[in-house]
Design an enzyme around this catalytic site. Structure first.
Site, PDB file in Angstrom:
ATOM      1  N   ARG A  63      52.429 108.537 129.805  1.00 23.66           N
ATOM      2  CA  ARG A  63      53.747 108.256 130.366  1.00 23.66           C
ATOM      3  C   ARG A  63      54.494 109.531 130.721  1.00 23.66           C
ATOM      4  O   ARG A  63      55.218 109.594 131.696  1.00 23.66           O
ATOM      5  CB  ARG A  63      54.572 107.443 129.368  1.00 23.66           C
ATOM      6  CG  ARG A  63      55.913 107.036 129.910  1.00 23.66           C
ATOM      7  CD  ARG A  63      56.900 106.698 128.804  1.00 23.66           C
ATOM      8  NE  ARG A  63      56.463 105.557 128.038  1.00 23.66           N
ATOM      9  CZ  ARG A  63      56.939 105.269 126.826  1.00 23.66           C
ATOM     10  NH1 ARG A  63      57.845 106.026 126.274  1.00 23.66           N
ATOM     11  NH2 ARG A  63      56.493 104.230 126.167  1.00 23.66           N
ATOM     12  N   TYR A  64      54.408 110.562 129.881  1.00 22.23           N
ATOM     13  CA  TYR A  64      55.105 111.827 130.118  1.00 22.23           C
ATOM     14  C   TYR A  64      54.065 112.824 130.608  1.00 22.23           C
ATOM     15  O   TYR A  64      52.920 112.817 130.140  1.00 22.23           O
ATOM     16  CB  TYR A  64      55.742 112.332 128.826  1.00 22.23           C
ATOM     17  CG  TYR A  64      56.666 111.331 128.170  1.00 22.23           C
ATOM     18  CD1 TYR A  64      57.900 111.038 128.751  1.00 22.23           C
ATOM     19  CD2 TYR A  64      56.319 110.675 126.999  1.00 22.23           C
ATOM     20  CE1 TYR A  64      58.758 110.114 128.164  1.00 22.23           C
ATOM     21  CE2 TYR A  64      57.181 109.760 126.399  1.00 22.23           C
ATOM     22  CZ  TYR A  64      58.384 109.481 126.984  1.00 22.23           C
ATOM     23  OH  TYR A  64      59.230 108.571 126.392  1.00 22.23           O
ATOM     24  N   ARG A 114      52.083 115.119 127.821  1.00 19.03           N
ATOM     25  CA  ARG A 114      51.536 114.569 126.572  1.00 19.03           C
ATOM     26  C   ARG A 114      51.057 113.145 126.782  1.00 19.03           C
ATOM     27  O   ARG A 114      51.600 112.413 127.605  1.00 19.03           O
ATOM     28  CB  ARG A 114      52.551 114.666 125.430  1.00 19.03           C
ATOM     29  CG  ARG A 114      53.918 114.075 125.721  1.00 19.03           C
ATOM     30  CD  ARG A 114      54.977 114.871 124.939  1.00 19.03           C
ATOM     31  NE  ARG A 114      56.268 114.192 124.880  1.00 19.03           N
ATOM     32  CZ  ARG A 114      57.204 114.307 125.821  1.00 19.03           C
ATOM     33  NH1 ARG A 114      56.988 115.045 126.901  1.00 19.03           N
ATOM     34  NH2 ARG A 114      58.343 113.684 125.687  1.00 19.03           N
ATOM     35  N   ARG A 119      52.655  97.045 119.205  1.00 16.34           N
ATOM     36  CA  ARG A 119      51.373  96.715 119.847  1.00 16.34           C
ATOM     37  C   ARG A 119      50.738  95.487 119.197  1.00 16.34           C
ATOM     38  O   ARG A 119      49.515  95.384 119.087  1.00 16.34           O
ATOM     39  CB  ARG A 119      50.409  97.902 119.785  1.00 16.34           C
ATOM     40  CG  ARG A 119      50.886  99.050 120.609  1.00 16.34           C
ATOM     41  CD  ARG A 119      49.809 100.085 120.963  1.00 16.34           C
ATOM     42  NE  ARG A 119      50.519 101.243 121.475  1.00 16.34           N
ATOM     43  CZ  ARG A 119      50.687 102.382 120.811  1.00 16.34           C
ATOM     44  NH1 ARG A 119      50.115 102.563 119.644  1.00 16.34           N
ATOM     45  NH2 ARG A 119      51.397 103.360 121.330  1.00 16.34           N
ATOM     46  N   ASP A 153      61.718  97.671 119.272  1.00 17.30           N
ATOM     47  CA  ASP A 153      61.325  97.331 120.648  1.00 17.30           C
ATOM     48  C   ASP A 153      61.461  95.820 120.891  1.00 17.30           C
ATOM     49  O   ASP A 153      61.527  95.031 119.954  1.00 17.30           O
ATOM     50  CB  ASP A 153      59.880  97.764 120.897  1.00 17.30           C
ATOM     51  CG  ASP A 153      59.720  99.272 120.921  1.00 17.30           C
ATOM     52  OD1 ASP A 153      60.660  99.965 121.369  1.00 17.30           O
ATOM     53  OD2 ASP A 153      58.660  99.768 120.497  1.00 17.30           O
ATOM     54  N   ASP A 213      63.352 102.988 123.147  1.00 20.20           N
ATOM     55  CA  ASP A 213      62.241 103.149 124.093  1.00 20.20           C
ATOM     56  C   ASP A 213      62.427 102.044 125.125  1.00 20.20           C
ATOM     57  O   ASP A 213      62.295 100.859 124.804  1.00 20.20           O
ATOM     58  CB  ASP A 213      60.898 103.017 123.354  1.00 20.20           C
ATOM     59  CG  ASP A 213      59.819 103.890 123.971  1.00 20.20           C
ATOM     60  OD1 ASP A 213      59.921 104.168 125.188  1.00 20.20           O
ATOM     61  OD2 ASP A 213      58.873 104.280 123.263  1.00 20.20           O
TER      62      ASP A 213
HETATM   63  C1  LIG Z   1      56.567 108.377 122.177  1.00 17.74           C
HETATM   64  C2  LIG Z   1      55.518 108.668 123.115  1.00 17.74           C
HETATM   65  C3  LIG Z   1      55.037 109.977 123.278  1.00 17.74           C
HETATM   66  C4  LIG Z   1      55.507 111.146 122.433  1.00 17.74           C
HETATM   67  O1  LIG Z   1      56.846 111.412 122.656  1.00 17.74           O
HETATM   68  P1  LIG Z   1      57.546 112.618 121.882  1.00 17.74           P
HETATM   69  O2  LIG Z   1      58.969 112.428 122.210  1.00 17.74           O
HETATM   70  O3  LIG Z   1      56.970 113.880 122.418  1.00 17.74           O
HETATM   71  O4  LIG Z   1      57.245 112.456 120.439  1.00 17.74           O
HETATM   72  C5  LIG Z   1      54.070 110.207 124.225  1.00 17.74           C
HETATM   73  N1  LIG Z   1      53.590 109.210 125.002  1.00 17.74           N
HETATM   74  C6  LIG Z   1      54.048 107.947 124.873  1.00 17.74           C
HETATM   75  C7  LIG Z   1      53.477 106.908 125.761  1.00 17.74           C
HETATM   76  C8  LIG Z   1      55.011 107.633 123.920  1.00 17.74           C
HETATM   77  O5  LIG Z   1      55.437 106.378 123.790  1.00 17.74           O
END
Ligand SMILES: *Cc1c(COP(=O)(O)O)cnc(C)c1O
Ligand code: SF4
Length: 353
Positions: A90-91, A94, A112, A271, A308
């Site tokens: 998603r990011y 990471r 999940r 969530d 989230d």
């Molecule tokens: C929470 C999450 C992360 C990690 O997020 P951080 O804020 O860096 O701890 C990475 N990928 C996904 C899909 C997440 O839900």
């Protein structure tokens, strides 16, 4: 030879009949819930339950309300963010690597729920290999979070092999593991496991404690052993109605975590997961708790309170309002609640150089 913790998993309570008998529940209402979302309660967790309806019971004992229709099956839109089945990306920098499909105890509020513990949820070797290949061919990813399920349910040899393969990828700089075994299966944190994990520094392990009663001597010993091996510990708490939606409980939890070298990292708003709606609290409950931490606890013990967003829009930290304008001056709310005038510098001054 099987290790002791592997036997502990086999000994966990999974039979709804046994649960019904133990707590005098109606097996008829339990059965359909357990058919949809699996039941597993480790003996360590079972021993922690003092009475039906207590904070441990609520987290692990199936409830007929799980079959209500509201909420979202995939609240974080993860299926759309999965380039391959074992990765959620998603990011940019990471990604989650879903290496395990099961846990030592199933939390009824799990985000999940749609897959964890269900038949076919364990990733195949091929899916794991696809995950490693995706991470290896995606140079933006520098931080890989092992998740699942619980990664520490994998035997040392398989876990070590996966960690090795990820660590060997040149652009991966940090590895994180998310695991609830320090609570649910503390015997899993063996000296051999810690020796193995130590090789993958910088390694962060985020655990998941929701209530001060979970900080048992065994859980504390497990965290100590990890910390002694240089593993940096954090904690993610989920704000749960009837479990920990109370400033005094959260304050006690976060202070005690800090004392055991586990830094509170996130306080998660529950969530919108289907089957977990009865755990939801209003956002005001979380904001009130965050306001209560200010001035009471060290910043070291104060996590980010995050929501989230549905559909994979990501985590957003929420803060109680601290700033207001009054008579043209800026006021900042002190921990005591008092509004203190703050001599703000004007935007034009800031750009005047
Ligand atoms: C929470 C999450 C992360 C990690 O997020 P951080 O804020 O860096 O701890 C990475 N990928 C996904 C899909 C997440 O839900
Ligand atoms: S330990 Fe985590 S992944 Fe496993 S059931 Fe609980 S919340 Fe879900």
């Amino acid at each position: 030879m099987a290790e002791a913790w592997q036997q502990d998993i086999k000994d966990a309570l999974t039979d709804p009949g046994e649960l019904a008998e133990r707590f005098n529940l109606d097996p008829q209402t339990l059965a359909p819930v357990v058919d949809t979302y699996p039941l597993r309660i480790s003996r360590s967790v079972l021993e922690l339950i003092e009475a039906p309806g207590d904070p441990i019971w609520r987290q692990f004992v199936p409830d007929p309300r799980e079959l209500e229709e509201g909420g979202l099956v995939d609240p974080l839109g993860e299926e759309n963010l999965s380039p391959v089945p074992s990765v959620v990306h998603r990011y940019p920098d990471r990604a989650l690597f879903l290496v395990s499909g099961s846990c030592a105890s199933y939390c009824r509020f799990c985000t999940r729920k749609r897959r964890v513990g269900c038949a076919g949820s364990a990733p195949s070797f091929r899916e794991l290999r696809e995950g490693i290949d995706y991470i290896a061919t995606t140079p933006q990813i520098r931080d890989v979070l092992f998740s699942g399920g619980d990664p520490l349910l994998l035997p040392d040899a398989i876990l070590g092999d996966l960690l090795n393969r990820i660590q060997r990828i040149a652009h991966v700089e940090i590895i994180r593991i998310g695991s609830r075994v320090p609570l649910t299966l503390p015997g899993r944190i063996t000296p051999q496991l810690c020796q193995l994990l130590k090789k993958f520094a910088p390694l962060y392990l985020n655990t998941h404690f929701n209530h001060p009663r979970e900080l048992t001597p065994e859980a504390i010993a497990a965290c100590n052993l990890l910390a002694d091996h240089g593993i940096v510990l954090g904690n993610q708490t989920v704000l749960l109605k009837g479990v920990n939606d109370d400033p005094a409980i959260i304050q006690e939890l976060f202070f005690k975590l800090l004392k055991m070298r586990v830094r509170p990292y996130y306080l998660h708003q529950m969530d919108l997961v289907r089957g977990g709606e009865h755990f939801r609290t209003p956002l005001s409950a979380g904001l009130e708790i965050m306001a209560s931490l200010r001035g009471t606890l060290s910043g070291l013990a104060s996590p980010h309170y995050v929501i989230d967003l549905p559909g994979g829009k990501g985590k957003v930290p929420l803060l109680p309002d601290a700033i207001s304008q009054r008579n043209g001056t800026l006021q900042v709310r002190a921990a005591s609640g008092e509004m203190v005038e703050y001599p703000e510098i004007s935007v034009s001054q800031r750009h005047a150089e």
